[in-house]
Design a protein around this motif. Structure first.
Motif, mmCIF file in Angstrom:
data_model
loop_
_atom_site.group_PDB
_atom_site.id
_atom_site.type_symbol
_atom_site.label_atom_id
_atom_site.label_comp_id
_atom_site.label_asym_id
_atom_site.label_seq_id
_atom_site.Cartn_x
_atom_site.Cartn_y
_atom_site.Cartn_z
ATOM 1 N N LYS A 197 -23.514 -7.787 18.309
ATOM 2 C CA LYS A 197 -24.102 -7.098 19.462
ATOM 3 C C LYS A 197 -23.037 -6.721 20.502
ATOM 4 C CE LYS A 197 -28.532 -9.400 18.824
ATOM 5 N NZ LYS A 197 -29.568 -10.315 19.390
ATOM 6 N N GLY A 198 -21.882 -6.324 19.978
ATOM 7 C CA GLY A 198 -20.810 -5.867 20.844
ATOM 8 C C GLY A 198 -19.964 -6.966 21.436
ATOM 9 N N LYS A 199 -20.331 -8.226 21.239
ATOM 10 C CA LYS A 199 -19.576 -9.356 21.776
ATOM 11 C C LYS A 199 -18.611 -9.879 20.725
ATOM 12 C CE LYS A 199 -21.918 -9.529 25.673
ATOM 13 N NZ LYS A 199 -21.288 -9.260 26.993
ATOM 14 N N VAL A 200 -17.362 -10.044 21.108
ATOM 15 C CA VAL A 200 -16.352 -10.545 20.169
ATOM 16 C C VAL A 200 -16.580 -12.039 19.935
ATOM 17 C CG1 VAL A 200 -13.900 -10.939 19.771
ATOM 18 C CG2 VAL A 200 -14.664 -8.806 20.852
ATOM 19 N N LEU A 201 -16.784 -12.398 18.666
ATOM 20 C CA LEU A 201 -16.947 -13.801 18.296
ATOM 21 C C LEU A 201 -15.655 -14.410 17.772
ATOM 22 C CD1 LEU A 201 -20.342 -13.664 16.357
ATOM 23 C CD2 LEU A 201 -19.949 -13.950 18.815
ATOM 24 N N TYR A 202 -14.812 -13.563 17.210
ATOM 25 C CA TYR A 202 -13.621 -14.099 16.543
ATOM 26 C C TYR A 202 -12.580 -13.009 16.434
ATOM 27 C CZ TYR A 202 -10.697 -15.829 12.671
ATOM 28 O OH TYR A 202 -9.649 -16.226 11.889
ATOM 29 N N THR A 203 -11.362 -13.337 16.777
ATOM 30 C CA THR A 203 -10.237 -12.440 16.485
ATOM 31 C C THR A 203 -9.065 -13.278 15.991
ATOM 32 O OG1 THR A 203 -9.321 -12.571 18.720
ATOM 33 C CG2 THR A 203 -10.879 -10.777 18.261
ATOM 34 N N LYS A 204 -8.288 -12.675 15.168
ATOM 35 C CA LYS A 204 -7.061 -13.334 14.712
ATOM 36 C C LYS A 204 -6.041 -12.264 14.371
ATOM 37 C CE LYS A 204 -5.558 -17.419 12.313
ATOM 38 N NZ LYS A 204 -6.058 -18.655 11.685
#
Length: 843
Positions: free
Chosen positions: A57-64
């Motif tokens: 829903k447009g919210k970043v949950l995870y980045t790497k």
């Protein structure tokens, strides 16, 4: 652009964060943990250099972000790094076409010629380009054929190539779906023409600025723009990073060369739920499967693959060092973005981890401290070799990854697994799936169907499925097997009728379609002896027409050897296919010493365009049926028997391996048996044939009624044949009987290479590997080079030798330290490991 051309990662982690605070995310938490650990493993094993982003829903949950964006400057990657999107670019191109259509500037149904008058195909529409249903060939082939290495291809020059050369379409527009980069380059040209501005300007004005994208732009080879945060492509090549970035084809825009970051791609993905760029009704077509002329559909829209009733929309990209992927799970409002620049194809693994499936991680193994003999004939060199799954991955100065399994080669020779071009071991594999006879001498692939007798491929594959084995198997189709099917067991002792030849050709074509290497004959044996040249040539032509080869136990290896060699040369000349003489030998005493003349005959044929080769085993005694000692098939003729004793074999050194009519004879020489019977050897020879024949008639289901190891060659001839540059090594062996079944290859390495210096070690190994693969037409085997199958043998050149002897024909060789098949260790320390990774190798 899923066009693929083809550096190691730097070992530092750049950024990593994940959160589970948003509503609905707890269900994703385990998946994200798996994803995170998976990326760490891949990165530590040089299989990932890039950025992954997960949002809901447009919210970043995870980045790497792991690795470097520029292997020269070591600039670290971040989620703002701008990657070449390769074919993910196509969705942006499609969006601009949709914008022009919505504004009334163009119609999907209009011919491309409406907008590009020089386009030479009147019936191809804009929609065909969007949907990949145009039938146009790929532009890469045209560019490589008609432009020079210093020419930069542009959209305009590509269009002119089509206009000037007008290559045929692959299919009529709309008849089928076939991915086509050419179509999207043409769409780029249409945007420039209809939009009345350069495509990069149109892109910036109509997509980048409305969405406030910060690191998204079009950049191409010799572009005048200054890119922001541009990532450079590279690939890992034998443990080192090598640039793999824009090339001369990259002056085009449309099928690729849109750059963007993970953060910007998330903004783009979210915008597709809105009407910021086009109306919802316009966008809907992008996610609608294309309808073909026959009313069927294909799950591709405008720049998007469509799965699960449009609940999953995705696209991947692959170009030079870049591998990219965007997946939108529209029902869950989730987005998965993968951007890599190290040539790492991690998309499948990343998706599996994100979707909660157990990811199948590549397995690596490092073999260090070896003298590498790579199968080409090149001199040995010190190196390490890394395996990945069933393939060779890297060669060079390599260090172990964390927790990587390692084999210390102790300075021994690592060579490609040996390929036995003439084997009879298949029949014993049901009881011996570890294939000790084969692997103890370093063989990893055996070729069956020799001397005219073969298993039907369906049966062979079913056997392998029921009972996996340690080594690979390929096969020829046997002439005698075809004859038995077409003529019947009682019709073999005559020439075939035309309708029977036609039946054999049909059977052969079917076997060729299933992967047979070609036609094998055993023309000296009774099942095929009565065939004429025309029958054999017709069958050989059928194999040649299917792209196959011909291998033959020629019609005579003794009295009529000159005529037999002339026959196989004629077959090669008539069919223009490669032909090979099985176990090349001179088995007539009066012709001993004439190997040079035979080889000169073969060289003359080669000079005339006949691709004739040979295989040879390293013994001066053969194994066959007693009946071959009567070339005229006159088994009761005393004169013929006397000729055989004096010219065709030495009865004092020729041993009966089996003799069902009187098992007590097994292991004795014909001379011994003659003494027991108080007969002359010639009389005994006739008697043995008659007794074996009578036994066979009373026991029609009996197999292997009799067999003899016949001493009838001269070692100088054997050495000449082994050394010929177009001879590869074979065993002609089986389980039991002749020692060649357990020791042919190690005998060459010990006796003829180390002890007698007949040839250098690297030449002998070439004759067991690279040359054999060439003679058989096998691909991706026979060499140690990246991408080839990891069939390998580790050997000690100082101790390698055969130990199998007459009476001890199953003694294991020494000096073969380890054998791998498809990356699996199958033999070590003179023991099988129990691994059975062997496969059937299709032509």
């Amino acid at each position: 652009m899923n066009r693929i051309l083809h550096l190691p990662l730097l070992a530092f982690l750049i950024s990593f964060s994940y959160a589970f605070g948003q509503k609905g995310t707890p269900l994703l938490a385990p998946n994200l943990k798996t994803l995170d650990s998976t990326l760490t493993v891949l990165y530590n094993r040089a299989m990932f250099n890039g950025v992954v982003l997960v949002a809901e829903k447009g919210k970043v949950l995870y980045t790497k972000a792991l690795g470097t964006g520029n292997s020269t400057t070591n600039e670290p990657l971040t989620t703002n790094s701008a990657f070449n999107l390769a074919s993910v670019s196509k969705q942006f191109i499609a969006m601009m076409i949709m914008q022009l259509q919505e504004r009334g500037k163009l119609s999907y149904e209009e011919p491309v010629q409406t907008y590009l008058p020089d386009f030479p195909y009147a019936t191809i529409t804009v929609r065909d380009l969007l949907n990949h249903t145009s039938g146009l060939p790929e532009y890469f082939d045209l560019a490589q054929k008609y432009t020079g290495p210093l020419d930069t291809l542009t959209n305009d020059s590509m269009l002119q190539l089509l206009h000037q050369h007008q290559p045929e379409v692959i299919f009529q527009p709309g008849d089928r779906w076939e991915y086509c980069n050419t179509g999207y380059v043409l769409l780029g040209s249409i945007i420039t023409k209809v939009g009345s501005m350069p495509i990069e300007t149109f892109f910036d004005k109509n997509i980048v600025k409305p969405l406030k994208l910060k690191n998204t732009y079009i950049y191409y080879h010799k572009s005048s723009t200054m890119p922001r945060n541009r990532v450079y492509g590279f690939r890992r090549e034998n443990g080192k990073n090598v640039p793999d970035d824009l090339i001369r084809l990259d002056g085009v825009i449309g099928d690729g060369n849109v750059y963007s970051s993970a953060n910007d791609l998330l903004t783009w993905s979210q915008a597709l739920y809105t009407e910021k760029l086009v109306k919802a009704a316009t966008l809907k077509e992008a996610f609608t499967p294309v309808k073909l002329n026959d009313a069927t559909t294909y799950p591709y829209g405008f720049g998007w693959m469509i799965d699960d009733s449009a609940k999953v929309l995705m696209h991947t990209g692959s170009w030079v060092g870049f591998r990219t992927m965007i997946i939108r799970y529209t029902d869950k409002k989730q987005t998965l973005i993968l951007l890599t620049n190290g040539g790492n194809a991690a998309g499948r693994i990343v998706r599996e981890a994100f979707e909660g499936k157990a990811p199948q991680l590549p397995q690596t193994h490092l073999i260090t401290n070896v003298q590498l003999i790579d199968g080409t004939g090149a001199t040995p060199r010190k190196a390490a070799v890394r395996l990945r799954n069933d393939r060779i991955w890297e060669i060079g100065e390599l260090t172990a990854f964390p927790n990587e399994s390692v084999t210390d080669g102790k300075g021994f020779v690592l060579a490609p697994g040996f390929i036995d071009s003439h084997s009879h071991h298949v029949g014993g594999l049901n009881k011996q799936p570890d294939a000790l006879a084969v692997v103890n001498q370093g063989i990893t692939t055996i070729v069956s169907g020799q001397d005219g007798g073969s298993y039907w491929i369906d049966s062979l594959q079913a056997q392998l499925k029921r009972n996996p084995v340690a080594v690979n198997i390929a096969t020829y189709t046997g002439h005698a097997t075809l004859r038995q099917k077409a003529l019947g067991a009682n019709g073999l002792f005559r020439t075939a009728k035309p309708e029977e030849v036609d039946k054999m050709k049909a059977l052969l074509r079917t076997e060729m379609s299933k992967g047979s290497l070609g036609l094998s004959t055993g023309l000296e044996y009774e099942e095929a002896f009565f065939s004429n040249r025309d029958e054999v040539i017709q069958l050989a032509q059928a194999a040649a027409d299917s792209g196959g080869r011909y291998i033959s136990h020629i019609r005579s290896e003794d009295v009529l050897i000159d005529d037999a060699i002339d026959e196989i040369i004629e077959i090669g000349r008539a069919t223009k296919m490669p032909v090979q003489i099985s176990h090349l030998k001179i088995a007539l005493r009066d012709k001993w010493g004439q190997s040079s003349q035979v080889l000169a005959q073969l060289e003359r044929a080669r000079a005339q365009g006949v691709n004739i080769t040979a295989d040879c085993y390293p013994y001066d005694y053969w194994m066959s049926t007693i009946r071959v000692l009567f070339p005229k098939r006159d088994y009761t003729n005393a004169t013929s028997a006397e000729f055989a004793v004096n010219q065709l074999f030495d009865p004092t050194q020729s041993v009966l391996v089996r003799f069902a009519a009187n098992p007590a004879y097994a292991g004795k020489t014909v001379g011994n048996i003659a003494q027991l019977r108080n007969e002359k050897p010639a009389q005994t020879l006739m008697g043995l044939v008659a007794e074996a024949s009578a036994f066979a008639q009373k026991n029609p289901d009996a197999e292997g009624v009799e067999g003899i190891m016949g001493k009838s060659m001269d070692e100088p001839d054997v050495k000449n044949f082994l050394a010929w540059s177009h001879t590869n090594i074979c065993s002609d062996g089986a389980y039991g009987g002749h020692p060649r079944g357990y020791g042919a290859f190690t005998r060459v390495l010990g006796r003829y290479v180390r002890d007698q210096k007949l040839m250098p070690l690297e030449t002998a190994i070439y004759k067991m590997t690279g040359l054999t693969a060439e003679h058989l037409g096998l691909k991706n085997r026979g060499l140690i080079t990246p991408g080839y199958f990891a069939d390998l043998v580790l050997l000690n050149p100082d101790t390698v030798q055969d130990n199998a002897r007459i009476g001890e024909s199953s003694a294991l060789s020494t000096g073969i330290e380890a054998v791998w098949v498809a990356g699996k260790l199958v033999y070590q320390d003179q023991k099988a490991t129990g691994a059975h990774p062997g496969v059937f190798i299709r032509r």
